[in-house]
Each structure stands twice: as C-alpha cells, then as structure tokens.
Design an enzyme around this catalytic site. Sequence first.
Site, PDB file in Angstrom:
ATOM      1  CG  ASP A 168      -1.869  -1.189   1.389  1.00  0.00           C
ATOM      2  OD1 ASP A 168      -2.053  -1.354   0.135  1.00  0.00           O
ATOM      3  OD2 ASP A 168      -1.939  -1.774   2.356  1.00  0.00           O
ATOM      4  CG  HIS A 190      -2.316  -1.761  -8.037  1.00  0.00           C
ATOM      5  ND1 HIS A 190      -1.720  -2.039  -9.346  1.00  0.00           N
ATOM      6  CD2 HIS A 190      -1.473  -1.924  -7.010  1.00  0.00           C
ATOM      7  CE1 HIS A 190      -0.488  -2.484  -8.924  1.00  0.00           C
ATOM      8  NE2 HIS A 190      -0.225  -2.344  -7.628  1.00  0.00           N
TER       9      HIS A 190
HETATM   10  P1  IMP Z   1      -2.261 -12.771   2.708  1.00  0.00           P
HETATM   11  O1  IMP Z   1      -1.266 -12.415   1.651  1.00  0.00           O
HETATM   12  O2  IMP Z   1      -3.566 -12.271   2.267  1.00  0.00           O
HETATM   13  O3  IMP Z   1      -2.302 -14.329   3.501  1.00  0.00           O
HETATM   14  O4  IMP Z   1      -1.931 -11.734   3.856  1.00  0.00           O
HETATM   15  C1  IMP Z   1      -0.670 -11.686   4.800  1.00  0.00           C
HETATM   16  C2  IMP Z   1      -0.372 -10.714   5.374  1.00  0.00           C
HETATM   17  O5  IMP Z   1       0.072  -9.777   4.150  1.00  0.00           O
HETATM   18  C3  IMP Z   1      -1.284 -10.004   6.093  1.00  0.00           C
HETATM   19  O6  IMP Z   1      -0.743  -9.145   7.286  1.00  0.00           O
HETATM   20  C4  IMP Z   1      -1.916  -9.024   5.139  1.00  0.00           C
HETATM   21  O7  IMP Z   1      -2.515  -7.865   5.648  1.00  0.00           O
HETATM   22  C5  IMP Z   1      -0.772  -8.556   4.357  1.00  0.00           C
HETATM   23  N1  IMP Z   1      -0.882  -8.362   2.854  1.00  0.00           N
HETATM   24  C6  IMP Z   1      -1.421  -9.119   1.892  1.00  0.00           C
HETATM   25  N2  IMP Z   1      -1.399  -8.368   0.768  1.00  0.00           N
HETATM   26  C7  IMP Z   1      -1.394  -7.082   1.159  1.00  0.00           C
HETATM   27  C8  IMP Z   1      -1.446  -5.940   0.283  1.00  0.00           C
HETATM   28  O8  IMP Z   1      -1.476  -5.875  -0.779  1.00  0.00           O
HETATM   29  N3  IMP Z   1      -1.275  -4.651   1.060  1.00  0.00           N
HETATM   30  C9  IMP Z   1      -0.870  -4.668   2.471  1.00  0.00           C
HETATM   31  N4  IMP Z   1      -0.883  -5.809   3.093  1.00  0.00           N
HETATM   32  C10 IMP Z   1      -1.224  -6.927   2.438  1.00  0.00           C
HETATM   33 MG    MG Z   2      -3.148  -1.932  -1.669  1.00  0.00          MG
END
Ligand code: IMP
Ligand code: MG
Length: 339
Positions: free
Chosen positions: A13, A42
């Site tokens: 982000d 995005h």
């Molecule tokens: P997962 O990849 O959805 O299993 O999430 C694993 C960790 O990565 C968690 O802490 C999520 O909040 C973080 N995370 C996954 N994708 C994003 C993203 O696009 N932006 C911010 N955090 C993310």
């Molecule tokens: Mg994002």
Amino acid sequence: MPVDIVVGGQGGDEGKGKICAYLASRGDYDYSIRVGGPNAGHTIFFNDKIYTLKTMPGGFVNKRAKMVLGAGTYIITDWLEKEIKLTGVQDRLLIDPHAVIIEPRHTAAERGDARMMGKIGSVGTGLGAAVRDRVDRKKLRFAKDEPRLKKYIKDVPELLNRALAKGSRMLLEGTQGMKLSNLHGEYPFVTSRDTTASTFLGEAGLGPKYAGEVYAVFKPYVTRVGPGMVADEIKDKKVLSRYHTAGREVGSVSGRLRRVGGFDMGVARRTVSINSATRLAITHIDLLEGADISRGVKSFTGQARKFLATLDKVCAVYPNPKVRLISYGPGLYDVLELK
Ligand code: IMP
Ligand code: MG
C-alpha cells in the site's frame, strides 16, 4: 533496458498502483504487466473515477497499451471480469495459460483458517491456499481451463519476448512490499510469495537481462494492514484518524484500518539493495507539514523537507537510486517529476 519495474518498499500500500498508472499515462509503455494475487489492491483516481483494482494493471490508463497477466498471477474470475468491464480492456488483455484460478474452495479454506485470519492477518482472498495447492502439485484450475477467459489466453513469455525483440517497452507492476516478502520480509507476518523485482520478472516469464529502471515506492511513514512489526507505531487515536481520513489509510481489499508507524530506514535500505532500485517514488507527501506543492519541490519546508533530507541516506545505498517522483495527492497527475 526495456522493462521498468515498480516495487513496494514497505508493508504494501505504498501507492504502487498510482505510480504505475502515472508512469503508463505518459505513453511510453507498449505493455503493462501484473503478477501476484487479488489480495493486493491498486487504487487509482483517474478521470473523476476511483478504480480499485485487484488484478488489472494500473497501466490500463494508456489506451494504446496491452495489459498482461503472467503465469504468476492468481485470478478470481468474477472479480477480473468486473475489472475488465470497468477498465474497458476487452480487446487488449492477454493472460498466460498457467495463471491460476483461485476457486471458492481456496477462499473458503483461507477464511476458515483461524490462524491465517488471526495471527497472520490474511486478507482472506484465498491466494495462500491456491499457492499451497500449486506447491503441492494438486489439481488446479488454470486460466486456460476457464471458458470465460478463453479469448484472452496467449503464450505470454513468447509474446513478450517477441515484443522485446522488436523494441517494445514494458512496465512490470509488483505487488505488496518488502516487509511482506515471503523470502526477505518479516516472516511469518508475510504474504505467500516473494515480493521483489526479480521474482516479478520470473512470474511474468521475463529474464533478468531486460530489467530497466526499478522504482521503489515509499510513503513518509509505514503502514501495515495486519499484525506484525511496525516501528514507532502511532497509537494516539486523533493522530491516527488523520491518516485514516486525509491519508485514506484503509485497506482497499480488506477494508481494515491500517496501522501506522514511522519511516523505517532499515527496511528502506534493504528494499534498495534487494531490488537494485534505481529510482525512488515517494507518495503521500501531502500528509506532512510543509508540503506546499504550489511552489514546487524547492519550497518544501518543515516535516516534508526533513523527510526528503532523510531520503539521502536511502539514496546512499548501492546502486544509489535517485528520488524521481513525488506524489502529493490522490489524483493521477498529482506528481512532481524530478530530473
Ligand atoms: P495474505 O497474503 O492475504 O495471506 O496476507 C498476509 C499478510 O500480508 C497480512 O498481514 C496481510 O494484511 C498482508 N497483505 C497481503 N497483501 C497485502 C497488500 O496488498 N497490502 C497490504 N498488506 C497486504
Ligand atoms: Mg494496496
């Protein structure tokens, strides 16, 4: 070299989508490529509309460019179909046959996994479950098996390599950020893939020889939408709420309020070296005092000036990236470009 790459330097982000869209809007790229899963959102403010994209490259804003999803892309078909309509790319979308379809069972498995949703803070899209099936060589549904995507299926590595041979230019849009890399991040508080430039190339089917500029994107502060490390975390509710409102620091896929901490020099330095970043893109400078853009970059004062001075330490890390873009508002063109 013809393939520019955009990576996140923090906890995801950082504003990669906006930076990708801005770079693409100049019209230099023939292809915009995205990899990774729909857990990454995005957000792009373009033509009085807000686009929250989970799969489509931000580069759709350049109507002349082709949109590409590589073999390392994980797709929720319903979501992708909506984005195809929203962005109007029906006639210029190419999908690798081996991009993986995230099936409802993947999403259900992740959402039903208390450890993933709790301790790890997964976004719950099912990306991790689909990656796990792929690693286990279980039966999967690929993009080539999905009738709704049939007309977009192309041999992406072959197509891109042919285009490179003819001199095409490409923008490779990364996902998440350094803290979330499964290899180099803050394990176990990470996502299910590596999130660095070399992996993005591999996921697209491109060799390392073609890497051009590598843009590392940073905010003047760090956010995290799930659990895990946040240095100098802001706990004051009043201060935090400014980030959540003026800074729009709310998860674009998860809807969760993001945690906020100070700029983390250690993570920034690792980002530069592991990605071989050549350019820095700074977003959200408008949240800092003294970011009076109307008078240009030279007149930054107060916190904004102090932050830009701090970046000298990041630029001192080999291969010595230069601060190139400074984004000062949500609009696509709210960007100062430094030479
Ligand atoms: P997962 O990849 O959805 O299993 O999430 C694993 C960790 O990565 C968690 O802490 C999520 O909040 C973080 N995370 C996954 N994708 C994003 C993203 O696009 N932006 C911010 N955090 C993310
Ligand atoms: Mg994002």
